[in-house]
Structure formats: structure tokens, C-alpha cells
Design a protein around this motif. Structure first.
Motif, PDB file in Angstrom:
ATOM      1  N   SER A  94       0.829  -1.211   0.000  1.00 30.73           N
ATOM      2  CA  SER A  94       0.000   0.000   0.000  1.00 30.73           C
ATOM      3  C   SER A  94       0.861   1.258   0.000  1.00 30.73           C
ATOM      4  O   SER A  94       0.500   2.269  -0.625  1.00 30.73           O
ATOM      5  N   LYS A  95       2.018   1.207   0.662  1.00 28.44           N
ATOM      6  CA  LYS A  95       2.913   2.370   0.675  1.00 28.44           C
ATOM      7  C   LYS A  95       3.468   2.643  -0.713  1.00 28.44           C
ATOM      8  O   LYS A  95       3.531   3.795  -1.153  1.00 28.44           O
ATOM      9  N   GLU A 100       0.835   6.642  -6.825  1.00 30.21           N
ATOM     10  CA  GLU A 100      -0.347   7.478  -7.023  1.00 30.21           C
ATOM     11  C   GLU A 100      -0.002   8.953  -6.880  1.00 30.21           C
ATOM     12  O   GLU A 100      -0.388   9.790  -7.717  1.00 30.21           O
ATOM     13  N   GLN A 101       0.742   9.292  -5.836  1.00 31.45           N
ATOM     14  CA  GLN A 101       1.102  10.692  -5.597  1.00 31.45           C
ATOM     15  C   GLN A 101       1.959  11.251  -6.731  1.00 31.45           C
ATOM     16  O   GLN A 101       1.816  12.408  -7.126  1.00 31.45           O
ATOM     17  N   LYS A 138       0.711   4.040  -2.900  1.00 29.16           N
ATOM     18  CA  LYS A 138       0.419   5.434  -2.539  1.00 29.16           C
ATOM     19  C   LYS A 138       1.481   6.359  -3.121  1.00 29.16           C
ATOM     20  O   LYS A 138       1.165   7.441  -3.642  1.00 29.16           O
TER      21      LYS A 138
END
Length: 232
Positions: free
Chosen positions: A80-81, A87-88, A84
């Protein structure tokens, strides 16, 4: 039949994908020694206009183990990190909407093996790009770990009935063209030319993960970039 052999790299840079797209069969060399701080479990993406090195955490990784013996860390939060972070970095990229689901599918693949994670990722990238390259894990087929260096490469070529072997340009001192020719195999080295495309409004940063190229280019454009190399 044209063959290449490379250690498995996770979400590799476009030069790796060029080699994969240039051959009929691509062997993931996963039963050789793991390389610490190499590209097996690491790569780079674009974050805020700068390159960012991400790492897939491993458990007890060591150069005394083969790649296919190395397991992912027990803590699943890295998935998930990483997603993320991507995504950022890319949510405003032109092809984010189609590439992010592919990235999520790859990163969330259920396995505890870095070799299997990379194999799955490359199969998915192959399919996304419409490539026809056959992918093989060396640990599953050839039964020749007792052979070393060039002799093992030649043996895999013989088992696959390869007539041409392509290696990255860095291997020019490792492999001998006359030896391959004697075995009936043409030896070539692939040399990537500089691949460049718009990355938002930033100065271009080359050789990031293939995810970067996919975020900024459609499939047709990426396939053109995959052909930006020469064989020597």
C-alpha cells in the motif's frame, strides 16, 4: 529462434523491456545468486520532478541464496505504501487511469517470492503491451545449475534450440562470439539509444521504471520506444 537471459528485475527500466521485446523467448535467470542493492527488488519512479528509489522489502536476503530462494518481508504494508507513492507521483499523468490498475494488480499479487512477483509483473506488462515474448523461469526448466557463466548460457540456448542470443551491451567482455558461432548461435549485444518523452514540465530524467514510460505514453508510443536500440 532468438533468446535472451536476464536476472528478474521488478518493474524494470525500459532498456530491460527492449531486450525482452527483441526476442522470442526471455529466460528469467532466477536460480543464480541474489545481488544485494541491485535491481531485483528496487527501481526508480518520478516523484515531484525528482527520481525516487523504491524497494520491495525482503526477508533474510543474501548473496548466499539464489534469487528464487528469497522471500518477501512478512509485513504487507509495503504494498500500500508503494502504491500510494506511485499514485502521488503520477495521478496527473495522461495515462494514469489505465496504468494505475495494472500497477495495483502487479503490486498486490499474492506471493511471498520475489522471483514469482517479478515473473508475474513481466507477464502482465507483456500482455498490456501486446508483446508475444515467451517468458520462462530458469529454475523451472533447465536443470543445469552445475554449469557456470558462458557454458550455462550456451546450454540453455541449446535446450531451447536458439539460433541467436542477445545480451545487454555490458556483457561484451563476458561472452565470446566465436564460441557461440561454433555452437551455431549468433551472438549480439543490445545497446539502447537515449529514450526521451515528456514528463510533465520537468527536465527529463532517463531510465526510470517502465511504469514511468507507461504513465506518459500510450501503448503504441511505448512500443515505438521499445524499438529505440541497436544490435552490435
Amino acid at each position: 529462434m532468438t533468446l535472451a537471459i536476464m536476472q528478474p528485475y521488478f518493474l524494470p527500466y525500459i532498456g530491460y523491456m527492449q531486450l525482452m521485446s527483441a526476442v522470442d523467448t526471455f529466460v528469467l535467470y532466477d536460480d543464480v545468486a541474489f545481488i544485494n542493492r541491485g535491481w531485483i527488488n528496487r527501481n526508480r519512479v518520478l516523484i515531484n520532478g525528482q527520481e525516487y528509489l523504491f524497494t520491495v522489502p525482503l526477508k533474510d536476503a543474501s548473496q548466499n541464496k539464489r534469487i528464487n530462494e528469497v522471500h518477501l518481508a512478512d509485513d504487507p504494508k509495503w504494498r500500500s505504501k508503494l502504491l500510494k507513492t506511485i499514485e502521488q507521483g503520477y495521478r496527473k499523468a495522461p495515462y494514469y487511469a489505465t496504468v494505475m490498475p495494472l500497477t495495483e494488480k502487479i503490486v498486490n499479487f499474492t506471493t511471498d517470492s520475489i522471483a514469482d512477483l517479478v515473473y508475474f509483473s513481466l507477464v502482465e506488462l507483456n500482455q498490456y503491451l501486446g508483446l508475444t515474448t515467451r517468458l520462462v523461469q530458469s529454475s523451472s526448466v533447465y536443470a543445469n545449475v552445475e554449469l557456470k557463466a558462458q557454458e550455462r548460457i550456451l546450454d540453455i540456448c541449446r535446450q531451447e534450440n536458439a539460433t541467436r542470443y542477445i545480451n545487454p551491451i555490458g556483457g561484451t567482455e563476458l561472452y565470446d562470439k566465436p564460441t557461440f558461432e561454433k555452437a551455431g548461435i549468433e551472438l549480439n549485444f543490445i545497446k539502447a539509444t537515449r529514450v526521451e518523452y515528456p514528463q510533465f514540465k520537468n527536465d527529463f530524467i532517463p531510465w526510470l521504471s517502465i511504469i514511468d514510460a507507461l504513465m506518459f505514453n500510450d501503448v503504441a508510443a511505448v512500443k515505438v520506444l521499445l524499438g529505440e536500440y541497436e544490435l552490435v
